[in-house]
Design an enzyme around this catalytic site. Sequence first.
Site, PDB file in Angstrom:
ATOM      1  N   LYS A 118       1.474  -8.186  12.086  1.00 50.59           N
ATOM      2  CA  LYS A 118       0.660  -8.107  13.308  1.00 50.59           C
ATOM      3  C   LYS A 118      -0.116  -9.399  13.580  1.00 50.59           C
ATOM      4  O   LYS A 118      -0.262  -9.808  14.722  1.00 50.59           O
ATOM      5  CB  LYS A 118      -0.317  -6.935  13.233  1.00 50.59           C
ATOM      6  N   ASP A 129      -3.562  -0.481  19.686  1.00 50.88           N
ATOM      7  CA  ASP A 129      -4.392   0.386  18.825  1.00 50.88           C
ATOM      8  C   ASP A 129      -5.801   0.504  19.415  1.00 50.88           C
ATOM      9  O   ASP A 129      -6.479   1.519  19.214  1.00 50.88           O
ATOM     10  CB  ASP A 129      -4.499  -0.192  17.406  1.00 50.88           C
ATOM     11  N   THR A 187     -14.395  -2.478  -0.414  1.00 46.87           N
ATOM     12  CA  THR A 187     -14.673  -3.889  -0.706  1.00 46.87           C
ATOM     13  C   THR A 187     -15.691  -4.401   0.306  1.00 46.87           C
ATOM     14  O   THR A 187     -15.380  -4.570   1.500  1.00 46.87           O
ATOM     15  CB  THR A 187     -13.370  -4.717  -0.624  1.00 46.87           C
TER      16      THR A 187
HETATM   17  P1  NAP Z   1      -5.077  -1.960   5.797  1.00 51.89           P
HETATM   18  O1  NAP Z   1      -5.307  -3.144   6.653  1.00 51.89           O
HETATM   19  O2  NAP Z   1      -4.235  -2.099   4.564  1.00 51.89           O
HETATM   20  O3  NAP Z   1      -6.540  -1.384   5.365  1.00 51.89           O
HETATM   21  C1  NAP Z   1      -6.632  -0.340   4.424  1.00 51.89           C
HETATM   22  C2  NAP Z   1      -8.076   0.133   4.320  1.00 51.89           C
HETATM   23  O4  NAP Z   1      -8.120   1.263   3.424  1.00 51.89           O
HETATM   24  C3  NAP Z   1      -9.042  -0.913   3.734  1.00 51.89           C
HETATM   25  O5  NAP Z   1     -10.311  -0.725   4.287  1.00 51.89           O
HETATM   26  C4  NAP Z   1      -9.038  -0.539   2.240  1.00 51.89           C
HETATM   27  O6  NAP Z   1     -10.205  -0.928   1.570  1.00 51.89           O
HETATM   28  C5  NAP Z   1      -9.018   0.965   2.342  1.00 51.89           C
HETATM   29  N1  NAP Z   1      -8.490   1.586   1.109  1.00 51.89           N
HETATM   30  C6  NAP Z   1      -7.220   1.511   0.646  1.00 51.89           C
HETATM   31  N2  NAP Z   1      -7.117   2.199  -0.513  1.00 51.89           N
HETATM   32  C7  NAP Z   1      -8.354   2.703  -0.767  1.00 51.89           C
HETATM   33  C8  NAP Z   1      -8.900   3.491  -1.821  1.00 51.89           C
HETATM   34  N3  NAP Z   1      -8.143   3.907  -2.868  1.00 51.89           N
HETATM   35  N4  NAP Z   1     -10.205   3.835  -1.776  1.00 51.89           N
HETATM   36  C9  NAP Z   1     -10.985   3.435  -0.736  1.00 51.89           C
HETATM   37  N5  NAP Z   1     -10.522   2.660   0.284  1.00 51.89           N
HETATM   38  C10 NAP Z   1      -9.232   2.310   0.263  1.00 51.89           C
HETATM   39  O7  NAP Z   1      -4.405  -0.768   6.619  1.00 51.89           O
HETATM   40  P2  NAP Z   1      -4.577  -0.446   8.195  1.00 51.89           P
HETATM   41  O8  NAP Z   1      -3.478  -1.064   8.965  1.00 51.89           O
HETATM   42  O9  NAP Z   1      -5.990  -0.707   8.569  1.00 51.89           O
HETATM   43  O10 NAP Z   1      -4.291   1.136   8.202  1.00 51.89           O
HETATM   44  C11 NAP Z   1      -5.210   2.035   7.606  1.00 51.89           C
HETATM   45  C12 NAP Z   1      -4.810   3.482   7.869  1.00 51.89           C
HETATM   46  O11 NAP Z   1      -4.820   3.752   9.263  1.00 51.89           O
HETATM   47  C13 NAP Z   1      -3.398   3.847   7.389  1.00 51.89           C
HETATM   48  O12 NAP Z   1      -3.462   5.157   6.885  1.00 51.89           O
HETATM   49  C14 NAP Z   1      -2.570   3.812   8.659  1.00 51.89           C
HETATM   50  O13 NAP Z   1      -1.436   4.672   8.577  1.00 51.89           O
HETATM   51  C15 NAP Z   1      -3.590   4.337   9.650  1.00 51.89           C
HETATM   52  N6  NAP Z   1      -3.321   3.930  11.058  1.00 51.89           N
HETATM   53  C16 NAP Z   1      -3.024   4.924  11.929  1.00 51.89           C
HETATM   54  C17 NAP Z   1      -2.796   4.616  13.258  1.00 51.89           C
HETATM   55  C18 NAP Z   1      -2.479   5.728  14.204  1.00 51.89           C
HETATM   56  O14 NAP Z   1      -1.984   5.449  15.295  1.00 51.89           O
HETATM   57  N7  NAP Z   1      -2.781   6.957  13.861  1.00 51.89           N
HETATM   58  C19 NAP Z   1      -2.845   3.278  13.687  1.00 51.89           C
HETATM   59  C20 NAP Z   1      -3.131   2.284  12.757  1.00 51.89           C
HETATM   60  C21 NAP Z   1      -3.370   2.624  11.431  1.00 51.89           C
HETATM   61  P3  NAP Z   1     -10.308  -2.365   0.817  1.00 51.89           P
HETATM   62  O15 NAP Z   1     -10.700  -3.342   1.905  1.00 51.89           O
HETATM   63  O16 NAP Z   1     -11.345  -2.165  -0.209  1.00 51.89           O
HETATM   64  O17 NAP Z   1      -8.952  -2.655   0.246  1.00 51.89           O
END
Ligand code: NAP
Length: 287
Positions: free
Chosen positions: A72, A108, A159
């Site tokens: 992205k 988004d 974090t």
């Molecule tokens: P990302 O950039 O990888 O961010 C992941 C986030 O989750 C970070 O804040 C990370 O914290 C946190 N995290 C991961 N593992 C964790 C754990 N074990 N304990 C606590 N925090 C944890 O991913 P993203 O693109 O933002 O997506 C995040 C979620 O949103 C996913 O589930 C994705 O499927 C969903 N999403 C859904 C839509 C929709 O249309 N419904 C759209 C976009 C995303 P750290 O910074 O500490 O690593």
Amino acid sequence: MRRPCTAETRLYALLGDPVSHSLSPVIQNAAIDAAAVDGIYLALRCGQGELAGLLRGIALAGGGGNVTLPHKEAAAALVDERSAAVRRTGACNTFWLEDSVIHGDNTDVAGFLRALAAIGGGSPSGARVLLLGAGGAARAVLAALMDEGADQVLVLNRTLSRAQAVATRVGDQRVRVVPSPDQLADESVDIVVNTTSLGLSPDDPLPLDLGLLSHIGALLDLAYGLHEPPLVTAARQRGIPCADGMEMLVAQGAASFEKWWRREAPLDAMRAALRQALARRSAPAAD
Ligand code: NAP
């Protein structure tokens, strides 16, 4: 019945790695069928080295598409014209050709707002919001909250430095980074948004003990899948209006569809296709 492809058919593609799990082809092809437009949507697994050629080639051929992890940010640098949402978040998830120029948007941002309204969470204008997570999705949500006039946004992330980075990049003086969950004790918020990856599996721990807060008006968890995310279950048990990320998935896809086809997206057909696809995935294999 799908209309047959012809020499006029336009190609739309999801570019990312991995893409095999994606439900975007199901949603977008259902929308193409329902709107009776001449297109086809495919998921193409693509590495960093192929991204520029595929993205620009598909767009210049008159099509477009979506971009997902891990491309992205790279896509934001590849399009010619960046929407305000792309400039705010540094991420592009939608591209298309318009007046011989390749445009990029981050749907988004609009998808979050549409989903919030659709689930009865109302407008974030004047709201006090707790944002869980600080990744790519959190950036889009925070940009939407800032632009729509949220009164205050509390950001909590595992974090701390990433929470501070998101607040600095996308937020303003209305954003307060919360270093640890215990600092939320007795806080009252209008909306909680979970953008952490916790919730994709039913065995995931909760990203937050909701009992810490004194009041929560509504909760939107971006996670979606075959099972209800545990945070949504916890919110429902407390009588908090809540929803998982399915409506946002449809809403961001609808916003992309509208950029490509310049017509209203057939939301009901998209929702129905998503529900059917999830039901098929949860059904036992019929060998
Ligand atoms: P990302 O950039 O990888 O961010 C992941 C986030 O989750 C970070 O804040 C990370 O914290 C946190 N995290 C991961 N593992 C964790 C754990 N074990 N304990 C606590 N925090 C944890 O991913 P993203 O693109 O933002 O997506 C995040 C979620 O949103 C996913 O589930 C994705 O499927 C969903 N999403 C859904 C839509 C929709 O249309 N419904 C759209 C976009 C995303 P750290 O910074 O500490 O690593």
